[in-house]
Scaffold this motif. Structure first.
Motif, PDB file in Angstrom:
ATOM      1  N   UNK A 101      13.707  14.627   4.190  1.00 22.14           N
ATOM      2  CA  UNK A 101      12.340  13.911   4.782  1.00 22.14           C
ATOM      3  C   UNK A 101      12.130  12.881   3.825  1.00 22.14           C
ATOM      4  N   UNK A 102      11.919  11.603   4.374  1.00 26.48           N
ATOM      5  CA  UNK A 102      11.508  10.204   3.389  1.00 26.48           C
ATOM      6  C   UNK A 102      10.170   9.981   3.685  1.00 26.48           C
ATOM      7  N   UNK A 103       9.520   9.719   2.627  1.00 29.63           N
ATOM      8  CA  UNK A 103       7.979   9.240   2.676  1.00 29.63           C
ATOM      9  C   UNK A 103       8.221   7.567   2.428  1.00 29.63           C
ATOM     10  N   UNK A 104       7.761   6.850   3.186  1.00 27.74           N
ATOM     11  CA  UNK A 104       7.955   5.531   3.197  1.00 27.74           C
ATOM     12  C   UNK A 104       6.382   4.796   2.828  1.00 27.74           C
ATOM     13  N   UNK A 105       6.395   3.872   2.256  1.00 29.44           N
ATOM     14  CA  UNK A 105       4.987   2.983   1.899  1.00 29.44           C
ATOM     15  C   UNK A 105       5.170   1.699   2.722  1.00 29.44           C
ATOM     16  N   UNK A 106       4.303   1.519   3.578  1.00 25.37           N
ATOM     17  CA  UNK A 106       4.429   0.041   4.304  1.00 25.37           C
ATOM     18  C   UNK A 106       3.432  -0.796   3.619  1.00 25.37           C
ATOM     19  N   UNK A 107       2.002  -0.141   3.422  1.00 22.39           N
ATOM     20  CA  UNK A 107       0.894  -1.098   2.746  1.00 22.39           C
ATOM     21  C   UNK A 107       0.254  -0.562   1.701  1.00 22.39           C
ATOM     22  N   UNK A 108      -0.198  -1.155   0.657  1.00 19.36           N
ATOM     23  CA  UNK A 108      -1.135  -0.486  -0.154  1.00 19.36           C
ATOM     24  C   UNK A 108      -2.278  -1.604  -0.495  1.00 19.36           C
ATOM     25  N   UNK A 109      -3.266  -0.943  -0.446  1.00 16.09           N
ATOM     26  CA  UNK A 109      -4.671  -1.755  -0.828  1.00 16.09           C
ATOM     27  C   UNK A 109      -5.331  -0.963  -1.897  1.00 16.09           C
ATOM     28  N   UNK A 110      -5.614  -1.850  -2.950  1.00 15.84           N
ATOM     29  CA  UNK A 110      -6.580  -1.438  -3.976  1.00 15.84           C
ATOM     30  C   UNK A 110      -7.600  -2.222  -4.292  1.00 15.84           C
ATOM     31  N   UNK A 111      -9.018  -1.997  -4.027  1.00 14.99           N
ATOM     32  CA  UNK A 111     -10.086  -2.823  -4.164  1.00 14.99           C
ATOM     33  C   UNK A 111     -10.785  -2.297  -5.435  1.00 14.99           C
ATOM     34  N   UNK A 112     -10.725  -3.103  -6.534  1.00 19.62           N
ATOM     35  CA  UNK A 112     -11.221  -2.668  -7.650  1.00 19.62           C
ATOM     36  C   UNK A 112     -12.393  -3.580  -7.969  1.00 19.62           C
ATOM     37  N   UNK A 113     -13.163  -3.221  -8.979  1.00 20.14           N
ATOM     38  CA  UNK A 113     -14.504  -3.935  -9.274  1.00 20.14           C
ATOM     39  C   UNK A 113     -14.233  -5.428  -9.756  1.00 20.14           C
ATOM     40  N   UNK A 114     -15.162  -6.214  -9.569  1.00 22.56           N
ATOM     41  CA  UNK A 114     -14.630  -7.707  -9.989  1.00 22.56           C
ATOM     42  C   UNK A 114     -14.425  -7.932 -11.215  1.00 22.56           C
ATOM     43  N   UNK A 115     -15.176  -7.263 -12.449  1.00 23.20           N
ATOM     44  CA  UNK A 115     -15.169  -7.150 -13.769  1.00 23.20           C
ATOM     45  C   UNK A 115     -14.494  -5.703 -14.175  1.00 23.20           C
ATOM     46  N   UNK A 138     -16.456   1.483  -9.019  1.00 24.21           N
ATOM     47  CA  UNK A 138     -16.559   1.483  -7.744  1.00 24.21           C
ATOM     48  C   UNK A 138     -15.084   1.069  -7.247  1.00 24.21           C
ATOM     49  N   UNK A 139     -14.337   1.964  -6.579  1.00 24.83           N
ATOM     50  CA  UNK A 139     -12.989   1.902  -6.167  1.00 24.83           C
ATOM     51  C   UNK A 139     -12.684   2.430  -4.847  1.00 24.83           C
ATOM     52  N   UNK A 140     -11.885   1.665  -4.173  1.00 26.29           N
ATOM     53  CA  UNK A 140     -11.519   1.881  -2.836  1.00 26.29           C
ATOM     54  C   UNK A 140     -10.120   2.049  -2.742  1.00 26.29           C
ATOM     55  N   UNK A 141      -9.052   2.683  -2.347  1.00 27.92           N
ATOM     56  CA  UNK A 141      -7.548   2.696  -2.347  1.00 27.92           C
ATOM     57  C   UNK A 141      -7.171   3.306  -0.954  1.00 27.92           C
ATOM     58  N   UNK A 142      -5.936   2.583  -0.659  1.00 26.46           N
ATOM     59  CA  UNK A 142      -5.511   2.920   0.612  1.00 26.46           C
ATOM     60  C   UNK A 142      -3.993   2.702   0.639  1.00 26.46           C
ATOM     61  N   UNK A 143      -3.266   3.713   1.144  1.00 29.48           N
ATOM     62  CA  UNK A 143      -1.798   3.453   1.488  1.00 29.48           C
ATOM     63  C   UNK A 143      -1.540   3.637   3.039  1.00 29.48           C
ATOM     64  N   UNK A 144      -0.817   2.939   3.517  1.00 29.12           N
ATOM     65  CA  UNK A 144      -0.227   3.230   4.833  1.00 29.12           C
ATOM     66  C   UNK A 144       1.390   3.327   4.608  1.00 29.12           C
ATOM     67  N   UNK A 145       1.796   4.180   5.597  1.00 31.55           N
ATOM     68  CA  UNK A 145       3.074   4.653   5.623  1.00 31.55           C
ATOM     69  C   UNK A 145       3.620   5.350   6.860  1.00 31.55           C
ATOM     70  N   UNK A 146       4.963   5.943   6.601  1.00 26.50           N
ATOM     71  CA  UNK A 146       5.628   6.697   7.552  1.00 26.50           C
ATOM     72  C   UNK A 146       6.315   7.827   7.000  1.00 26.50           C
TER      73      UNK A 146
END
Length: 119
Positions: A1-15, A53-61
């Motif tokens: 099995x292989x886990x791939x990461x296609x996109x990463x999104x990290x939305x962190x606070x401005x300061x 405040x933190x939002x995080x996302x990983x898209x992959x296969x």
């Protein structure tokens, strides 16, 4: 099995938050999509409910070998790996901007690259 990461999104606070109460009260979920013969797509989400405040996302296969079945602990593996990546990325992006090339890498290789960025 292989886990791939296609996109990463990290939305962190401005300061950078200072004197903030650190709360590990987070909501997470994994959506599985694009079920194919030897692979399945996934989207991993994490959102903090209190504190920073933190939002995080990983898209992959997840790519499977020929007749391999999805492991029962796949969500646990994705959660564990995703949270490690999130914490490392949050720390690395604290005081600098990093650019990411559009390439497919394994989770282990990505973690090695992130560790190399640390001061």
């Amino acid at each position: 099995m292989e886990i791939q990461i296609h996109k990463i999104g990290l939305f962190r606070p401005g300061k950078n938050p200072k004197s903030c109460t650190l709360s590990l009260d987070m909501d997470w979920k994994i959506d599985y999509t694009n079920f194919e013969k030897n692979s399945v797509g996934y989207t991993f989400y994490v959102e903090s409910l209190n504190g920073i405040p933190l939002n995080f996302k990983i898209e992959g296969k997840v790519v499977l070998e020929n007749s391999e079945k999805l492991p029962e602990n796949l969500s646990e593996v994705l959660l564990d790996s995703g949270l490690k990546i999130m914490v490392e990325l949050f720390n690395v992006t604290r005081d600098r901007t990093i650019s990411v090339q559009n390439e497919l890498v394994s989770i282990d290789e990505f973690q090695r690259k992130v560790k190399n960025l640390e001061v």
